[in-house]
Design an enzyme around this catalytic site. Structure first.
Site, mmCIF file in Angstrom:
data_model
loop_
_atom_site.group_PDB
_atom_site.id
_atom_site.type_symbol
_atom_site.label_atom_id
_atom_site.label_comp_id
_atom_site.label_asym_id
_atom_site.label_seq_id
_atom_site.Cartn_x
_atom_site.Cartn_y
_atom_site.Cartn_z
ATOM 1 N N ASP A 15 -2.781 -18.399 -0.013
ATOM 2 C CA ASP A 15 -3.763 -19.086 -0.871
ATOM 3 C C ASP A 15 -4.427 -20.233 -0.101
ATOM 4 O O ASP A 15 -5.651 -20.397 -0.112
ATOM 5 C CB ASP A 15 -3.137 -19.554 -2.195
ATOM 6 C CG ASP A 15 -1.776 -20.217 -2.037
ATOM 7 O OD1 ASP A 15 -1.255 -20.283 -0.906
ATOM 8 O OD2 ASP A 15 -1.227 -20.702 -3.058
ATOM 9 N N TYR A 60 0.822 -1.213 0.000
ATOM 10 C CA TYR A 60 0.000 0.000 0.000
ATOM 11 C C TYR A 60 0.856 1.264 0.000
ATOM 12 O O TYR A 60 0.417 2.313 -0.454
ATOM 13 C CB TYR A 60 -0.903 0.027 1.244
ATOM 14 C CG TYR A 60 -2.220 -0.684 1.073
ATOM 15 C CD1 TYR A 60 -2.268 -2.041 0.781
ATOM 16 C CD2 TYR A 60 -3.425 -0.003 1.224
ATOM 17 C CE1 TYR A 60 -3.475 -2.698 0.634
ATOM 18 C CE2 TYR A 60 -4.634 -0.651 1.078
ATOM 19 C CZ TYR A 60 -4.655 -1.998 0.787
ATOM 20 O OH TYR A 60 -5.857 -2.641 0.646
ATOM 21 N N ASP A 80 -12.432 -9.391 3.859
ATOM 22 C CA ASP A 80 -13.671 -9.429 3.058
ATOM 23 C C ASP A 80 -14.028 -10.879 2.728
ATOM 24 O O ASP A 80 -15.202 -11.258 2.748
ATOM 25 C CB ASP A 80 -13.512 -8.653 1.740
ATOM 26 C CG ASP A 80 -13.851 -7.161 1.870
ATOM 27 O OD1 ASP A 80 -13.582 -6.592 2.941
ATOM 28 O OD2 ASP A 80 -14.374 -6.586 0.901
ATOM 29 N N LYS A 107 3.303 -15.250 1.911
ATOM 30 C CA LYS A 107 3.510 -15.939 0.629
ATOM 31 C C LYS A 107 5.022 -16.138 0.492
ATOM 32 O O LYS A 107 5.647 -15.717 -0.482
ATOM 33 C CB LYS A 107 2.900 -15.090 -0.502
ATOM 34 C CG LYS A 107 2.853 -15.751 -1.850
ATOM 35 C CD LYS A 107 1.819 -16.862 -1.990
ATOM 36 C CE LYS A 107 1.967 -17.545 -3.348
ATOM 37 N NZ LYS A 107 1.189 -18.783 -3.475
ATOM 38 N N ASP A 121 -6.444 -7.196 3.902
ATOM 39 C CA ASP A 121 -7.593 -6.544 3.261
ATOM 40 C C ASP A 121 -8.455 -7.604 2.575
ATOM 41 O O ASP A 121 -9.678 -7.655 2.746
ATOM 42 C CB ASP A 121 -7.081 -5.521 2.236
ATOM 43 C CG ASP A 121 -8.227 -4.821 1.519
ATOM 44 O OD1 ASP A 121 -9.166 -4.378 2.210
ATOM 45 O OD2 ASP A 121 -8.187 -4.728 0.277
HETATM 46 C C1 IPM Z 1 -10.521 -1.334 3.825
HETATM 47 C C2 IPM Z 1 -10.651 -0.692 2.452
HETATM 48 C C3 IPM Z 1 -9.461 0.232 2.193
HETATM 49 C C4 IPM Z 1 -8.202 -0.615 2.114
HETATM 50 C C5 IPM Z 1 -9.577 1.151 0.958
HETATM 51 C C6 IPM Z 1 -10.820 1.994 0.994
HETATM 52 C C7 IPM Z 1 -8.374 2.035 0.808
HETATM 53 O O1 IPM Z 1 -10.793 -1.660 1.468
HETATM 54 O O2 IPM Z 1 -10.445 -0.601 4.821
HETATM 55 O O3 IPM Z 1 -10.553 -2.562 3.919
HETATM 56 O O4 IPM Z 1 -7.886 -1.178 1.053
HETATM 57 O O5 IPM Z 1 -7.523 -0.702 3.135
HETATM 58 MN MN MN Z 2 -11.081 -3.682 2.252
#
Ligand code: IPM
Ligand code: MN
Ligand code: NAD
Length: 372
Positions: free
Chosen positions: A227, A144, A255, A195, A251
């Site tokens: 993975d 990042y 999700d 990884k 990240d």
């Molecule tokens: C998160 C989001 C952020 C990230 C974006 C909005 C920059 O996806 O907080 O998970 O990638 O960290």
């Molecule tokens: Mn995110």
């Protein structure tokens, strides 16, 4: 009564304002009934503000933000496409700038399936039942922020896009230390995800985790490649206790883990930095989801991620784990009565963001009455 804490509220973009309104009602309940003492200051932040004013937030407010005791955050992102904000600007002045300037290296993302949601979650009940683990995501390093980065025109009709995955020992150690300490307070099981079969930064990550492990013999450390971890999340999530990983993998994996909790809208998070000179540890509380432009403005977003982020603040900033547990019980009770659309289930009413917030407040009142 103790000195009030300074809390800055940035509702942000899209559904941020909708879910934050419910989170604040819950916070106000704790202030009224459980003696919390805080000054809440609301500031404009986000892509919509940028489009109107040319800035994500007022620069003077940004200076105050760095001094606040905690930030409550909604979502960043705005409605897209018509007039996209250049990625360079988003990166330099948006959410990533706040995380970096506040030094928020440890992002804590608990993954739990409420007993009420076991049948509504997309995975089979025998997989999600009793899942309870925490993802610790390194938040201010890795790809990042790594240099070099950018898009170069190679002049022959080709362009080249570059990002750099980079970690130093100290960046790995500070988040690793946080994860070992958390695991020591929980079921004493730490899974480090990298990884390292392909990436040198991953090799160093694993090396540093192994080194830290020598100081924490009480915690069982194991390693997974990212993975394989993605599959493990869907097959044996109950085996996990604390998982620590880098910025990008964290990240994605958080999700990816959201179906276990029922929906992305369920997940809260807290991010922490190193304590300041006055002993206060910078803290930032936000749901894991984004601005959800597809449902923004409809009043149907699930506010649980934002509400449970208040729970993380009750524990992380106010030191009141009993109140965080009370809120968790209230959310579970509300989920047993009604649902937002993302986690709807036959036989239960599908309600708006506001009505779900009211159901949580009702549950809090009932729990208070039953324990008074
Ligand atoms: C998160 C989001 C952020 C990230 C974006 C909005 C920059 O996806 O907080 O998970 O990638 O960290
Ligand atoms: Mn995110
Ligand atoms: P998103 O998290 O906003 O939405 C993904 C999907 O989940 C959408 O279908 C959305 O409707 C659904 N969803 C998310 N939160 C929900 C909730 N509370 N209730 C019900 N459904 C919910 O991710 P995206 O669509 O990829 O990104 C939209 C914008 O948000 C982008 O600009 C992105 O950069 C940003 N974003 C910000 C954050 C943050 O502020 N921390 C996190 C992720 C994405």
């Amino acid at each position: 009564m103790a000195q009030p804490l300074d809390i800055m509220v940035l509702a942000g973009d899209g559904i941020g304002a909708e879910v934050m309104a419910e989170a604040i009602r819950v916070f106000d309940w704790f202030a009224q009934w459980r003696g919390f003492n805080a000054n809440l200051r609301h500031e404009e932040f986000g892509a919509d503000a940028y489009r109107r004013t040319g800035r994500f937030m007022r620069e003077e407010a940004f200076a105050d933000l760095l001094k606040s005791d905690a930030i409550l955050f909604g979502a960043f992102g705005g409605t897209l496409e018509a007039n996209p904000i250049p990625p360079e600007i988003r990166r330099k002045f948006g959410l990533l700038r706040i995380r970096r300037d506040m030094g928020l290296f440890a992002n804590v993302r608990p993954i739990r399936c409420s007993p009420a949601l076991v049948n509504a979650a997309p995975l089979r009940p025998e997989i999600t039942r009793e899942v309870d683990f925490v993802i610790i995501r390194e938040l201010i390093g890795g790809i990042y922020f790594g240099e070099p980065r950018g898009i170069t025109d190679l002049g022959n009709g080709e362009k080249r896009g570059v990002n750099t995955q980079v970690y130093t020992s100290s960046e790995i150690k500070r988040v690793g230390q946080y994860a070992f300490e958390l695991a020591a307070r929980r079921r004493k099981n730490l899974t480090s995800v990298d990884k390292s079969n392909v990436m040198e930064s991953g090799q160093l990550w694993r090396e540093e985790m192994n080194r830290l492990s020598q100081n924490h013999p009480e915690v069982a450390l194991n390693h997974l490649y990212v993975d394989a971890c993605a599959a493990e999340l869907m097959i044996h999530p109950r085996r996990l206790d604390v998982l620590v990983t880098d910025n990008l993998f964290g990240d994605i994996l958080s999700d990816a883990a959201s179906p276990i909790a029922g929906s992305l809208g369920m997940l809260p998070s807290a991010s922490f930095g190193a304590p300041r000179e006055n002993g206060v540890r910078p803290a930032f509380y936000e749901p894991v989801h984004g601005s959800a432009p597809d449902i923004a403005g409809k009043g149907i977003a699930n506010p649980c991620g934002a509400i449970l982020s208040i729970g993380m603040a009750l524990e992380g900033t106010f030191g009141r784990s009993d109140d965080a547990a009370l809120l968790q019980r209230a959310v579970d009770a509300a989920l047993a009565k009604c649902r937002t659309a993302d986690i709807k289930e036959d036989g239960l009413p599908t309600v708006s963001t506001r009505d779900f917030g009211s159901a949580v407040l009702d549950a809090l009142q009932k729990l208070r009455a039953s324990t008074a």
